[in-house]
Design a protein around this motif. Structure first.
Motif, PDB file in Angstrom:
ATOM      1  N   VAL A  15       0.969  -1.220  -0.045  1.00 20.62           N
ATOM      2  CA  VAL A  15      -0.100  -0.071  -0.031  1.00 20.62           C
ATOM      3  C   VAL A  15       0.860   1.157  -0.066  1.00 20.62           C
ATOM      4  CG1 VAL A  15      -1.843   1.346   1.197  1.00 20.62           C
ATOM      5  CG2 VAL A  15      -1.878  -1.044   1.136  1.00 20.62           C
ATOM      6  N   LEU A  16       1.716   1.382   0.904  1.00 19.26           N
ATOM      7  CA  LEU A  16       2.549   2.644   1.200  1.00 19.26           C
ATOM      8  C   LEU A  16       3.500   3.041   0.240  1.00 19.26           C
ATOM      9  CD1 LEU A  16       2.326   2.930   5.118  1.00 19.26           C
ATOM     10  CD2 LEU A  16       0.900   4.007   3.480  1.00 19.26           C
ATOM     11  N   PHE A  17       4.060   1.765  -0.347  1.00 19.40           N
ATOM     12  CA  PHE A  17       5.070   2.042  -1.365  1.00 19.40           C
ATOM     13  C   PHE A  17       4.766   1.765  -2.619  1.00 19.40           C
ATOM     14  CE2 PHE A  17       8.499   0.193   2.026  1.00 19.40           C
ATOM     15  CZ  PHE A  17       8.627   1.487   2.652  1.00 19.40           C
ATOM     16  N   LYS A  18       3.590   1.942  -2.970  1.00 17.07           N
ATOM     17  CA  LYS A  18       3.095   1.972  -4.503  1.00 17.07           C
ATOM     18  C   LYS A  18       3.601   3.100  -5.089  1.00 17.07           C
ATOM     19  CE  LYS A  18       0.866  -1.998  -5.059  1.00 17.07           C
ATOM     20  NZ  LYS A  18       1.457  -3.134  -6.027  1.00 17.07           N
ATOM     21  N   PRO A  19       3.258   4.407  -4.494  1.00 16.70           N
ATOM     22  CA  PRO A  19       3.733   5.394  -5.337  1.00 16.70           C
ATOM     23  C   PRO A  19       5.319   5.488  -5.614  1.00 16.70           C
ATOM     24  CG  PRO A  19       2.472   6.090  -3.374  1.00 16.70           C
ATOM     25  CD  PRO A  19       2.910   4.792  -3.462  1.00 16.70           C
ATOM     26  N   LEU A  20       5.942   4.918  -4.894  1.00 18.04           N
ATOM     27  CA  LEU A  20       7.551   4.843  -4.933  1.00 18.04           C
ATOM     28  C   LEU A  20       7.864   3.793  -6.071  1.00 18.04           C
ATOM     29  CD1 LEU A  20       8.927   4.921  -1.200  1.00 18.04           C
ATOM     30  CD2 LEU A  20       8.667   6.769  -2.799  1.00 18.04           C
ATOM     31  N   ASP A  21       6.947   2.482  -6.060  1.00 17.30           N
ATOM     32  CA  ASP A  21       7.297   1.736  -7.023  1.00 17.30           C
ATOM     33  C   ASP A  21       6.861   2.292  -8.518  1.00 17.30           C
ATOM     34  OD1 ASP A  21       8.182  -0.204  -5.518  1.00 17.30           O
ATOM     35  OD2 ASP A  21       6.017  -1.004  -4.950  1.00 17.30           O
ATOM     36  N   ALA A  22       5.694   2.994  -8.450  1.00 13.38           N
ATOM     37  CA  ALA A  22       5.326   3.798  -9.820  1.00 13.38           C
ATOM     38  C   ALA A  22       6.448   4.596 -10.216  1.00 13.38           C
ATOM     39  CB  ALA A  22       4.049   4.597  -9.684  1.00 13.38           C
ATOM     40  N   LEU A  23       7.023   5.475  -9.252  1.00 15.48           N
ATOM     41  CA  LEU A  23       8.037   6.344  -9.767  1.00 15.48           C
ATOM     42  C   LEU A  23       9.393   5.467 -10.283  1.00 15.48           C
ATOM     43  CD1 LEU A  23       8.508   9.070  -7.029  1.00 15.48           C
ATOM     44  CD2 LEU A  23       8.048   9.342  -9.259  1.00 15.48           C
ATOM     45  N   ARG A  24       9.782   4.428  -9.496  1.00 17.58           N
ATOM     46  CA  ARG A  24      10.870   3.530 -10.043  1.00 17.58           C
ATOM     47  C   ARG A  24      10.560   3.122 -11.485  1.00 17.58           C
ATOM     48  NH1 ARG A  24      11.753  -1.190  -6.530  1.00 17.58           N
ATOM     49  NH2 ARG A  24       9.858  -1.930  -7.540  1.00 17.58           N
ATOM     50  N   ALA A  25       9.329   2.580 -11.882  1.00 16.69           N
ATOM     51  CA  ALA A  25       8.958   2.152 -13.198  1.00 16.69           C
ATOM     52  C   ALA A  25       8.988   3.243 -14.085  1.00 16.69           C
ATOM     53  CB  ALA A  25       7.490   1.486 -13.122  1.00 16.69           C
ATOM     54  N   LEU A  26       8.452   4.683 -13.603  1.00 20.06           N
ATOM     55  CA  LEU A  26       8.333   5.823 -14.548  1.00 20.06           C
ATOM     56  C   LEU A  26      10.117   6.171 -14.990  1.00 20.06           C
ATOM     57  CD1 LEU A  26       6.829   8.051 -15.959  1.00 20.06           C
ATOM     58  CD2 LEU A  26       6.945   9.344 -13.753  1.00 20.06           C
ATOM     59  N   GLU A  27      10.875   5.791 -13.926  1.00 20.53           N
ATOM     60  CA  GLU A  27      12.406   6.342 -14.245  1.00 20.53           C
ATOM     61  C   GLU A  27      12.899   5.661 -15.364  1.00 20.53           C
ATOM     62  OE1 GLU A  27      16.293   6.919 -11.933  1.00 20.53           O
ATOM     63  OE2 GLU A  27      14.954   5.559 -10.928  1.00 20.53           O
ATOM     64  N   LEU A  28      12.619   4.521 -15.647  1.00 22.78           N
ATOM     65  CA  LEU A  28      12.974   3.624 -16.916  1.00 22.78           C
ATOM     66  C   LEU A  28      12.539   4.456 -18.204  1.00 22.78           C
ATOM     67  CD1 LEU A  28      12.602   0.288 -15.487  1.00 22.78           C
ATOM     68  CD2 LEU A  28      14.746   1.714 -15.495  1.00 22.78           C
ATOM     69  N   GLU A  29      11.237   5.038 -18.067  1.00 26.51           N
ATOM     70  CA  GLU A  29      10.809   5.673 -19.363  1.00 26.51           C
ATOM     71  C   GLU A  29      11.097   7.143 -19.598  1.00 26.51           C
ATOM     72  OE1 GLU A  29       6.526   4.974 -18.954  1.00 26.51           O
ATOM     73  OE2 GLU A  29       6.616   2.868 -18.600  1.00 26.51           O
ATOM     74  N   ASN A  30      11.193   7.967 -18.374  1.00 23.24           N
ATOM     75  CA  ASN A  30      11.221   9.303 -18.445  1.00 23.24           C
ATOM     76  C   ASN A  30      11.906   9.693 -17.179  1.00 23.24           C
ATOM     77  OD1 ASN A  30      11.249  11.993 -19.019  1.00 23.24           O
ATOM     78  ND2 ASN A  30       9.200  12.197 -19.411  1.00 23.24           N
ATOM     79  N   TRP A  31      13.275  10.236 -17.229  1.00 24.89           N
ATOM     80  CA  TRP A  31      14.009  10.379 -15.928  1.00 24.89           C
ATOM     81  C   TRP A  31      13.422  11.851 -15.574  1.00 24.89           C
ATOM     82  CZ3 TRP A  31      16.905  14.808 -14.613  1.00 24.89           C
ATOM     83  CH2 TRP A  31      17.597  14.736 -13.502  1.00 24.89           C
ATOM     84  N   PHE A  32      13.218  12.842 -16.490  1.00 28.40           N
ATOM     85  CA  PHE A  32      12.775  14.029 -15.864  1.00 28.40           C
ATOM     86  C   PHE A  32      11.477  14.052 -15.193  1.00 28.40           C
ATOM     87  CE2 PHE A  32      15.583  14.973 -19.498  1.00 28.40           C
ATOM     88  CZ  PHE A  32      16.484  15.793 -18.857  1.00 28.40           C
ATOM     89  N   ALA A  33      10.537  13.235 -15.469  1.00 21.68           N
ATOM     90  CA  ALA A  33       9.174  13.157 -14.980  1.00 21.68           C
ATOM     91  C   ALA A  33       9.264  12.480 -13.608  1.00 21.68           C
ATOM     92  CB  ALA A  33       8.199  12.214 -15.736  1.00 21.68           C
ATOM     93  N   ALA A  34      10.037  11.329 -13.321  1.00 25.64           N
ATOM     94  CA  ALA A  34      10.382  10.778 -12.223  1.00 25.64           C
ATOM     95  C   ALA A  34      11.028  11.882 -11.196  1.00 25.64           C
ATOM     96  CB  ALA A  34      11.225   9.421 -12.375  1.00 25.64           C
ATOM     97  N   SER A  35      12.089  12.727 -11.748  1.00 21.32           N
ATOM     98  CA  SER A  35      12.653  13.581 -10.848  1.00 21.32           C
ATOM     99  C   SER A  35      11.786  14.949 -10.552  1.00 21.32           C
ATOM    100  CB  SER A  35      13.868  13.894 -11.495  1.00 21.32           C
ATOM    101  OG  SER A  35      14.990  13.163 -11.688  1.00 21.32           O
ATOM    102  N   ALA A  36      10.672  15.048 -11.042  1.00 24.66           N
ATOM    103  CA  ALA A  36       9.738  16.043 -10.949  1.00 24.66           C
ATOM    104  C   ALA A  36       9.386  16.266  -9.463  1.00 24.66           C
ATOM    105  CB  ALA A  36       8.614  16.044 -11.718  1.00 24.66           C
ATOM    106  N   ILE A  37       9.378  15.306  -8.648  1.00 22.76           N
ATOM    107  CA  ILE A  37       9.102  15.636  -7.292  1.00 22.76           C
ATOM    108  C   ILE A  37      10.116  16.196  -6.534  1.00 22.76           C
ATOM    109  CG2 ILE A  37       8.583  14.111  -4.899  1.00 22.76           C
ATOM    110  CD1 ILE A  37       6.760  12.400  -6.757  1.00 22.76           C
ATOM    111  N   SER A  38      11.384  15.713  -6.790  1.00 16.98           N
ATOM    112  CA  SER A  38      12.599  16.212  -6.291  1.00 16.98           C
ATOM    113  C   SER A  38      12.972  17.803  -6.727  1.00 16.98           C
ATOM    114  CB  SER A  38      13.729  15.378  -6.828  1.00 16.98           C
ATOM    115  OG  SER A  38      13.939  14.177  -6.330  1.00 16.98           O
ATOM    116  N   TRP A  39      12.419  18.007  -8.014  1.00 14.87           N
ATOM    117  CA  TRP A  39      12.668  19.284  -8.417  1.00 14.87           C
ATOM    118  C   TRP A  39      11.642  20.223  -7.454  1.00 14.87           C
ATOM    119  CZ3 TRP A  39      16.705  21.389 -10.049  1.00 14.87           C
ATOM    120  CH2 TRP A  39      17.659  20.546 -10.937  1.00 14.87           C
ATOM    121  N   ILE A  40      10.542  19.696  -7.274  1.00 18.77           N
ATOM    122  CA  ILE A  40       9.386  20.460  -6.359  1.00 18.77           C
ATOM    123  C   ILE A  40      10.007  20.551  -5.105  1.00 18.77           C
ATOM    124  CG2 ILE A  40       6.932  20.405  -5.536  1.00 18.77           C
ATOM    125  CD1 ILE A  40       6.312  18.608  -7.966  1.00 18.77           C
TER     126      ILE A  40
END
Length: 75
Positions: A15-40
């Protein structure tokens, strides 16, 4: 008692790590989108630091700070 700890494990892993798993999968497709939270977070910290510095300047301009050499009684 064993089921209690398995329930905690299930809560975190499924449950609680699902968003992090989604970010990990997104990083393989688009690094900029996955890093958006860090930039925010970087932008939020930058805005907070600028606000803090402006407040310090405002208090410094009003001479509200005690700038004596011995600010403590034991000095």
């Amino acid at each position: 008692m064993k089921d209690f700890f398995y329930a905690i494990q299930d809560l975190f892993v499924n449950v609680l790590f699902k968003p992090l798993d989604a970010l990990r999968a997104l990083e393989l497709e688009n690094w900029f989108a996955a890093s958006a939270i860090s930039w925010i977070f970087v932008v939020i910290c930058l805005v907070a630091i600028v606000y803090w510095m402006l407040q310090l300047k405002k208090f410094n301009d009003n001479n509200e700070e005690d700038k004596t050499v011995s600010s403590h009684s034991f000095l």
